[in-house]
Design a protein around this motif. Structure first.
Motif, PDB file in Angstrom:
ATOM      1  N   ARG A  89       0.815  -1.220   0.000  1.00  0.00           N
ATOM      2  CA  ARG A  89       0.000   0.000   0.000  1.00  0.00           C
ATOM      3  C   ARG A  89       0.849   1.270   0.000  1.00  0.00           C
ATOM      4  NH1 ARG A  89      -4.281  -2.090   4.591  1.00  0.00           N
ATOM      5  NH2 ARG A  89      -5.429  -3.543   3.248  1.00  0.00           N
ATOM      6  N   TYR A 131      -7.754   1.488  -0.598  1.00  0.00           N
ATOM      7  CA  TYR A 131      -7.304   0.131  -0.855  1.00  0.00           C
ATOM      8  C   TYR A 131      -8.348  -0.854  -0.342  1.00  0.00           C
ATOM      9  CZ  TYR A 131      -2.650   1.979  -1.870  1.00  0.00           C
ATOM     10  OH  TYR A 131      -1.593   2.664  -2.409  1.00  0.00           O
ATOM     11  N   THR A 132      -8.598  -1.909  -1.105  1.00  0.00           N
ATOM     12  CA  THR A 132      -9.595  -2.900  -0.738  1.00  0.00           C
ATOM     13  C   THR A 132      -9.035  -3.872   0.302  1.00  0.00           C
ATOM     14  OG1 THR A 132     -10.507  -2.767  -2.963  1.00  0.00           O
ATOM     15  CG2 THR A 132     -11.192  -4.636  -1.627  1.00  0.00           C
ATOM     16  N   SER A 140      -4.065  -9.423  -5.196  1.00  0.00           N
ATOM     17  CA  SER A 140      -4.609  -8.105  -5.513  1.00  0.00           C
ATOM     18  C   SER A 140      -4.894  -8.017  -7.011  1.00  0.00           C
ATOM     19  CB  SER A 140      -3.611  -7.018  -5.115  1.00  0.00           C
ATOM     20  OG  SER A 140      -3.957  -5.777  -5.690  1.00  0.00           O
ATOM     21  N   ASP A 143      -1.822  -7.278  -9.207  1.00  0.00           N
ATOM     22  CA  ASP A 143      -0.622  -8.109  -9.148  1.00  0.00           C
ATOM     23  C   ASP A 143      -0.033  -8.387 -10.525  1.00  0.00           C
ATOM     24  OD1 ASP A 143      -0.598  -8.212  -6.436  1.00  0.00           O
ATOM     25  OD2 ASP A 143      -1.438 -10.226  -6.263  1.00  0.00           O
ATOM     26  N   ARG A 167      -7.275   2.384  -5.673  1.00  0.00           N
ATOM     27  CA  ARG A 167      -6.029   1.785  -6.122  1.00  0.00           C
ATOM     28  C   ARG A 167      -6.139   0.329  -6.593  1.00  0.00           C
ATOM     29  NH1 ARG A 167      -1.707   5.179  -4.277  1.00  0.00           N
ATOM     30  NH2 ARG A 167      -2.327   7.155  -5.227  1.00  0.00           N
ATOM     31  N   ASP A 168      -7.054  -0.436  -6.031  1.00  0.00           N
ATOM     32  CA  ASP A 168      -7.161  -1.834  -6.442  1.00  0.00           C
ATOM     33  C   ASP A 168      -8.175  -2.042  -7.562  1.00  0.00           C
ATOM     34  OD1 ASP A 168      -5.260  -2.899  -4.599  1.00  0.00           O
ATOM     35  OD2 ASP A 168      -6.720  -2.611  -2.998  1.00  0.00           O
ATOM     36  N   ASN A 169      -8.729  -0.967  -8.072  1.00  0.00           N
ATOM     37  CA  ASN A 169      -9.740  -1.062  -9.126  1.00  0.00           C
ATOM     38  C   ASN A 169      -9.543   0.044 -10.163  1.00  0.00           C
ATOM     39  OD1 ASN A 169     -11.815  -3.234  -8.102  1.00  0.00           O
ATOM     40  ND2 ASN A 169     -11.324  -1.959  -6.331  1.00  0.00           N
TER      41      ASN A 169
END
Length: 212
Positions: A89, A131-132, A140, A143, A167-169
């Motif tokens: 993160r 962040y999820t 993630s 990745d 951030r994760d999407n």
């Protein structure tokens, strides 16, 4: 009569000037996706002003990717000539962690356009990113990103590294590379209207909200 003519000419010139400014220096953008949530939610309308010269880190920009006519919006994280790496993160710029307020949120189902449900906050900085919350053994979504994840990435001259706040999407520079400065149109400054996707109810609390 002369005064009326002068007033008419001034009104015409003002109208032409307003149209020219709207065409060349101001853009009103509708945001249909959640790559910048919760900073910008799906259904927000933002005001973007034309950017000239250098753009500061942390600014939200409207841009295009090379060979892609679509318009995107993301945040400037890496500047020309810098080394950037995304680990867990944290964002590292020239080997040093970047100051950001990091918010952990609950996972969302695909097609869910509601605001992210916030769980906890860590770190501090001039803006918030999200962040999820994943299980430790769950990969993630980023990745498989190609840039700045497995090793530091050197940002080319006259290019910027852009990331979505969600951030994760977000299919951003981690997947598509740095964005040339000439493809960045301007900076987003304010949400001027907001209506949730698949709804007609105005989110008045977001109208005229400044972006940071």
């Amino acid at each position: 009569v002369l005064i009326l003519i002068v007033l008419f000419v001034l009104l015409v010139l003002s109208g032409v000037g307003a149209i020219a400014y709207r065409i060349f220096f101001l853009k009103l953008s509708y945001i249909p996706q959640g790559a910048m949530a919760n900073t910008i939610l799906p259904g927000d309308y933002v005001v973007t002003t034309r950017a000239f010269g250098e753009i500061e880190r942390g600014r939200i920009v409207v841009f295009k990717y090379p060979d892609d006519p679509a318009q995107y919006i993301a945040r400037v994280v890496g500047l020309p000539g810098e080394s950037i790496q995304v680990r867990d993160r944290l964002i590292y710029i020239n080997g040093k962690p970047l100051a950001e307020e990091r918010v952990v949120v609950k996972p969302q189902e695909p097609g869910d356009f509601s605001p992210l449900s916030e769980i906890s906050t860590e770190g501090s900085g001039p803006y918030r990113v999200f962040y999820t919350e994943f299980e430790k053994d769950q990969p993630s979504p980023v990745d498989d990103a190609s840039f700045a994840t497995t090793a530091p990435f050197e940002i080319p001259r006259n290019s910027l590294f852009l990331l979505g706040d969600n951030r994760d999407n977000s299919l951003d520079s981690r997947h598509r590379g740095a964005v040339p400065r000439e493809l960045i149109w301007g900076t987003a400054s304010i949400i001027y209207w907001s209506v949730p996707v698949h709804s007609s109810e105005v989110r008045w609390e977001r109208v005229m909200k400044k972006l940071r």
